[in-house]
Design a protein around this motif. Structure first.
Motif, short mmCIF file in Angstrom:
data_model
loop_
_atom_site.label_atom_id
_atom_site.label_comp_id
_atom_site.label_asym_id
_atom_site.label_seq_id
_atom_site.Cartn_x
_atom_site.Cartn_y
_atom_site.Cartn_z
N PHE A 14 0.86 -1.18 0.00
CA PHE A 14 0.00 0.00 0.00
C PHE A 14 0.90 1.23 0.00
N ALA A 70 -5.44 -9.49 0.94
CA ALA A 70 -4.73 -8.37 1.57
C ALA A 70 -5.63 -7.13 1.67
N ARG A 94 -8.25 -7.74 4.36
CA ARG A 94 -7.66 -7.69 5.69
C ARG A 94 -7.33 -6.26 6.12
N ALA A 95 -6.91 -5.42 5.17
CA ALA A 95 -6.50 -4.05 5.49
C ALA A 95 -7.66 -3.06 5.54
N THR A 96 -8.74 -3.34 4.84
CA THR A 96 -9.83 -2.38 4.73
C THR A 96 -10.34 -1.85 6.07
N ARG A 111 -8.90 -1.28 8.86
CA ARG A 111 -7.98 -0.28 9.43
C ARG A 111 -8.08 1.05 8.70
N TYR A 112 -8.18 1.00 7.38
CA TYR A 112 -8.28 2.23 6.60
C TYR A 112 -9.62 2.92 6.85
N LEU A 144 -4.07 3.29 11.91
CA LEU A 144 -3.41 2.44 10.92
C LEU A 144 -2.17 1.81 11.51
#
Length: 171
Positions: A4, A103, A106-108, A110-111, A171
């Motif tokens: 990212f 990925a 899994r990250a969404t 947090r954003y 984040l």
């Protein structure tokens, strides 16, 4: 490897290279959505690169996701209203490959939590034909708030999705 990249930290040249690569290979559902909703008076539908550049320029925060150096997705959020941000995401078919999809999923959260620190409500309209984006939004706690049956230049059905702040996160 999925990475990212904060476009606020990337050079203008690097950002444009990433956006051009995404625009050339944009997912069909995202292309349909751009064509259906974004008017340019007297010119017709804008090209994907124009929309990507404008979206990034109008965003307070924007990121590119790469898969082994290949840009596969760009997303961000912006807005002058301190209570509501306009969240968006556009990408290539590469973002649906298993490692990338995992990925991103899994990250969404947090954003989204990070963006909620700035805006209590995140919202945007999504073309009813864009099933991949709709599934992603629903799986990340967004709700369908309204349906506009004649949205945009093509007067197509679009859903208004939104998410409201639940608590602070980083984040």
């Amino acid at each position: 490897m999925i990475t990212f990249h904060d476009l606020g930290e990337a050079s203008g040249e690097q950002s444009l290279d990433w956006l051009e690569a995404i625009a050339i290979n944009m997912r069909p559902g995202d292309l349909d959505e751009i064509r259906a909703t974004n008017p340019l008076p007297g010119i017709g539908p804008p090209d994907p690169l124009t929309i990507l550049v404008m979206s990034v320029q109008l965003s307070t925060f924007a990121w590119v996701i790469c898969d082994d150096g290949e840009p596969i997705c760009v997303f961000g959020c912006g807005g002058d209203d301190p209570a509501e941000g306009c969240i968006w995401m556009l990408g290539t078919p590469g973002m649906q490959r298993r490692p990338a999809a995992f990925a991103i999923a899994r990250a969404t959260p947090r954003y989204v939590s990070f963006l909620h620190e700035r805006w209590g409500r995140l919202a945007n309209h999504v073309d009813a034909r864009n099933h991949v984006s709709i599934r992603w939004l629903l799986s990340n706690g967004f709700k369908i708030e309204d349906v506009d049956l004649t949205h945009g230049r093509e007067k197509r059905p679009f859903y208004l999705f939104s998410s409201t702040r639940e608590g602070p996160s980083h984040l």
